[in-house]
Scaffold this active site. Structure first.
Site: not given
Length: 287
Positions: A39, A42
């Protein structure tokens, strides 16, 4: 960013989530960050959260959950996309958000739940301590620790005050708590508490030394008793006198006692000048 300060931010899994996130949230807000290796947002958000966790110094904890390897936790918290961040307070989710926010918005979100910093209270207590008002300082430090139970510095300031007030049992109870970010200072205060256990009537020991100035064992016993009664300069002078008279007595016991005193007082800047004075005197005597 690595977990340079694991006391404030750490990885959790299904196995330890209750112990490391839910239970602590009963006392301190815990921010749960659901993330994954693949991600991109993230990888932007997680370092910012880690940085804030370190900056806030325990006013909240950051528990990082890899959503890929902990699907049960993701399902329990209703995570549909990542990153997802959830704030736990009192063991319950209070609020959260999805996606990577700017740092200013992260701070605003966190500040809704965390206690204000206790720094000002510690400074106020330190000012009272400088005037000798240890009771007043202690009352303020109690307030500081109530507002921020994870502030180890305020807790140890309270230990200092308790020792000055000769409330040794209460100081011992506080020192029995865990200190991960202030470990060295906690150890120093434990050494000072150990000195306080030597508080006995000084007069008989002084009479014994006066009767026989070369009774080095009695002089060192006197030094420890003086330290136990808070007469630190007299204690250091007595131990140094043993070094002056016989540096080799009992395998250098005079030097060792002085080192014990230095360790016990080294965490308190109030005694910095005194410790420096006798460190220099010890060095001069030995050299």
């Amino acid at each position: 960013m690595s977990d340079a300060t694991p006391a404030f931010h750490f990885d959790v899994s299904l196995q330890d989530f209750e112990a490391r996130a839910l239970q602590p949230s009963l006392e301190i807000p815990v921010l749960v960050d659901f993330w994954a290796e693949w991600c991109g947002p993230c990888q932007t958000l997680k370092p910012m959260l880690e940085k804030l966790a370190e900056e806030y110094q325990g006013r909240f904890l950051l528990a990082k959950v890899n959503a890929d390897t902990n699907p049960e936790l993701s399902q329990y918290f209703g995570v549909r996309s990542i990153p997802t961040v959830v704030m736990l307070v009192g063991g319950q989710p209070q609020d959260g958000f999805t996606g990577a926010l700017p740092e200013s918005e992260l701070r605003a979100f966190i500040d809704r739940f965390v206690a204000p910093p206790a720094t000002d209270l510690r400074a106020e207590a330190a000012a009272l301590a400088q005037t000798g008002d240890w009771n007043g300082a202690l009352q303020i430090l109690i307030q500081a620790t109530q507002e921020n139970p994870s502030d180890e510095g305020a807790r140890l300031d309270a230990v200092e005050a308790l020792l000055e007030l000769e409330r040794k049992e209460e100081a011992e109870q506080l020192l029995g708590l865990e200190y991960s970010t202030e470990a060295d200072r906690a150890q120093s205060l434990k050494a000072r508490l150990a000195l306080a256990a030597n508080a006995v009537d000084i007069a008989p020991l002084q009479a014994k030394v006066d009767a026989n100035p070369d009774d080095h064992a009695a002089r060192l016993e006197l030094a420890r008793a003086l330290a136990g009664n808070g007469q630190y300069e007299a204690a250091m002078e007595a131990a140094l006198e043993v070094v002056r008279r016989d540096r080799f007595f009992d395998a250098g016991a005079g030097r060792q006692v002085l080192l014990e005193f230095f360790e016990a007082l080294g965490s308190n800047e109030h005694y910095d000048d005194l410790v420096r004075k006798y460190r220099r005197a010890l060095s001069a005597t030995l050299n």
